[in-house]
Design a protein around this motif. Structure first.
Motif, PDB file in Angstrom:
ATOM      1  N   THR A  58       0.705  -0.897  -0.213  1.00  0.00           N
ATOM      2  CA  THR A  58      -0.193  -0.082   0.095  1.00  0.00           C
ATOM      3  C   THR A  58       0.855   0.942   0.204  1.00  0.00           C
ATOM      4  OG1 THR A  58      -1.802   1.415   1.095  1.00  0.00           O
ATOM      5  CG2 THR A  58      -0.295   0.384   2.665  1.00  0.00           C
ATOM      6  N   SER A  59       0.580   1.907  -1.120  1.00  0.00           N
ATOM      7  CA  SER A  59       1.300   3.458  -0.642  1.00  0.00           C
ATOM      8  C   SER A  59       1.048   4.365   0.023  1.00  0.00           C
ATOM      9  CB  SER A  59       0.505   4.494  -2.201  1.00  0.00           C
ATOM     10  OG  SER A  59      -0.666   4.738  -1.697  1.00  0.00           O
ATOM     11  N   ALA A  60      -0.152   3.873   1.165  1.00  0.00           N
ATOM     12  CA  ALA A  60      -0.534   4.325   2.207  1.00  0.00           C
ATOM     13  C   ALA A  60       0.543   4.198   3.940  1.00  0.00           C
ATOM     14  CB  ALA A  60      -1.807   4.749   2.820  1.00  0.00           C
ATOM     15  N   ALA A  61       0.218   5.096   4.466  1.00  0.00           N
ATOM     16  CA  ALA A  61       1.770   4.866   5.786  1.00  0.00           C
ATOM     17  C   ALA A  61       0.080   4.306   6.662  1.00  0.00           C
ATOM     18  CB  ALA A  61       2.521   5.864   5.960  1.00  0.00           C
ATOM     19  N   VAL A  62      -0.369   4.872   6.594  1.00  0.00           N
ATOM     20  CA  VAL A  62      -1.848   5.118   7.712  1.00  0.00           C
ATOM     21  C   VAL A  62      -3.320   5.171   7.320  1.00  0.00           C
ATOM     22  CG1 VAL A  62      -3.065   6.135   9.090  1.00  0.00           C
ATOM     23  CG2 VAL A  62      -0.746   6.394   9.297  1.00  0.00           C
ATOM     24  N   GLU A  63      -4.113   3.684   7.794  1.00  0.00           N
ATOM     25  CA  GLU A  63      -5.781   3.827   7.038  1.00  0.00           C
ATOM     26  C   GLU A  63      -6.436   3.674   7.934  1.00  0.00           C
ATOM     27  OE1 GLU A  63      -4.998   0.725   2.974  1.00  0.00           O
ATOM     28  OE2 GLU A  63      -3.443   0.676   4.627  1.00  0.00           O
ATOM     29  N   VAL A  64      -7.418   4.571   7.613  1.00  0.00           N
ATOM     30  CA  VAL A  64      -8.183   4.518   8.881  1.00  0.00           C
ATOM     31  C   VAL A  64      -9.802   4.632   7.510  1.00  0.00           C
ATOM     32  CG1 VAL A  64      -9.786   6.019  10.547  1.00  0.00           C
ATOM     33  CG2 VAL A  64      -7.097   6.209  10.057  1.00  0.00           C
TER      34      VAL A  64
END
Length: 309
Positions: free
Chosen positions: A5-11
């Motif tokens: 994933t390119s996101a470090a944090v996913e909410v």
């Protein structure tokens, strides 16, 4: 540990309830690797609860949280070495010195940076032998920040990091955060200082009542709110109706046209409206005293959310 994933944090769709009170209600956002994402909102908006879930201090009642591809609560052992956290309250033992506090924290980390280096980053080397209880409130915040970056984190969570700092210390903190971003660190920040968000953030989310009510870059969030033109008219001169309709169409009534009270126009087309206004004034030889034209600000966007609640 790797993730595609390119996101470090996913909410995603996160909810968190305390008894009958639902503090977070379906919150979703992502923080891209190497960017600073700021959560804004009034007290009680749900920012700190959201931050606690990202830090892995608890599990959401619904939805998912991922940090570097892992569940921060159930896979805490994988995430903790790569996560730096600065809470609103540090809670350090008051009878340790600054250096002893940092050394104690370094002992819990896998690959800490040298204590002296961390203290230098926050301008506390000259206070290294001072007891924590003797530090000012701003100095304690700077020590909290030093501990948050001591472990060379890949993801840094900062909850109101500059509260209590004087302007110079706040600028120094901003400088340090920019340096961390340049090194590829991902930062999730909560703040009440709108200038801080405007200076540092790549993207923002405004929370209200446990929900995200506006999100995007600062420019994108601000662009959803009208620009403002203010001026004073000479006695006996009235503004033509097209300008009044421009403002009224946005749900705003222009101020009454009296010499001692400025006229305020709101428009989604600042340049076109201003050009038309100046042309009208020139044709009718009208002086627009105190003329000011400015786009909407982050503060206005923020207050519009607060006023709508």
């Amino acid at each position: 540990m790797t993730t595609t994933t390119s996101a470090a944090v996913e909410v995603d769709g996160v909810r968190r309830r305390y008894g009958e009170f639902e503090a977070v209600r379906g919150v979703s956002f992502d923080v891209r690797r190497g960017e600073l994402f700021a959560l804004l909102g009034t007290n009680g908006a749900g920012k700190t609860t959201t931050m606690d879930l990202v830090a892995g201090f608890g599990a959401p009642d619904a939805g998912t949280v991922r940090v570097l591809g892992c569940d921060p609560y159930r896979q805490r052992g994988l995430i903790r070495p790569r996560l730096g956290i600065m809470l609103q309250e540090g809670g350090l033992p008051p009878d340790l010195t600054v250096t002893e506090s940092a050394a104690m924290w370094a002992g819990t980390l896998t690959d800490p940076r040298p204590v002296a280096e961390a203290l230098e980053l926050v301008d506390l080397r000259h206070r290294e032998d001072v007891f924590v209880r003797q530090l000012s409130g701003g100095e304690r915040r700077r020590l909290d920040l030093a501990l948050a970056v001591l472990g060379r984190p890949a993801v840094l969570l900062l909850d109101e990091p500059t509260t209590g700092l004087d302007p110079e210390s706040r600028r120094n903190a901003w400088r340090m955060v920019r340096a961390l971003l340049a090194d590829g660190v991902t930062v999730l920040l909560t703040t009440h200082y709108l200038q801080e968000a405007q200076e540092l953030a790549d993207r923002i989310a405004i929370m209200q009542g446990g929900e995200v009510v506006a999100a995007g870059s600062t420019d994108e969030v601000v662009a959803r709110h009208p620009a403002r033109i203010t001026f004073r008219l000479p006695s006996g001169v009235r503004l033509p109706s097209p300008f009044a309709r421009t403002s009224a169409a946005l749900g705003r009534d222009p101020a009454s046209h009296t010499p001692d009270k400025p006229v305020t126009l709101h428009t989604d087309a600042l340049q076109a409206t201003l050009t038309e206004l100046l042309s009208w004034a020139r044709r009718h030889d009208v002086e627009l005293a105190g003329l000011e034209a400015r786009p909407a600000s982050l503060e206005e966007a923020f207050l519009a959310v607060a006023d709508a609640s």
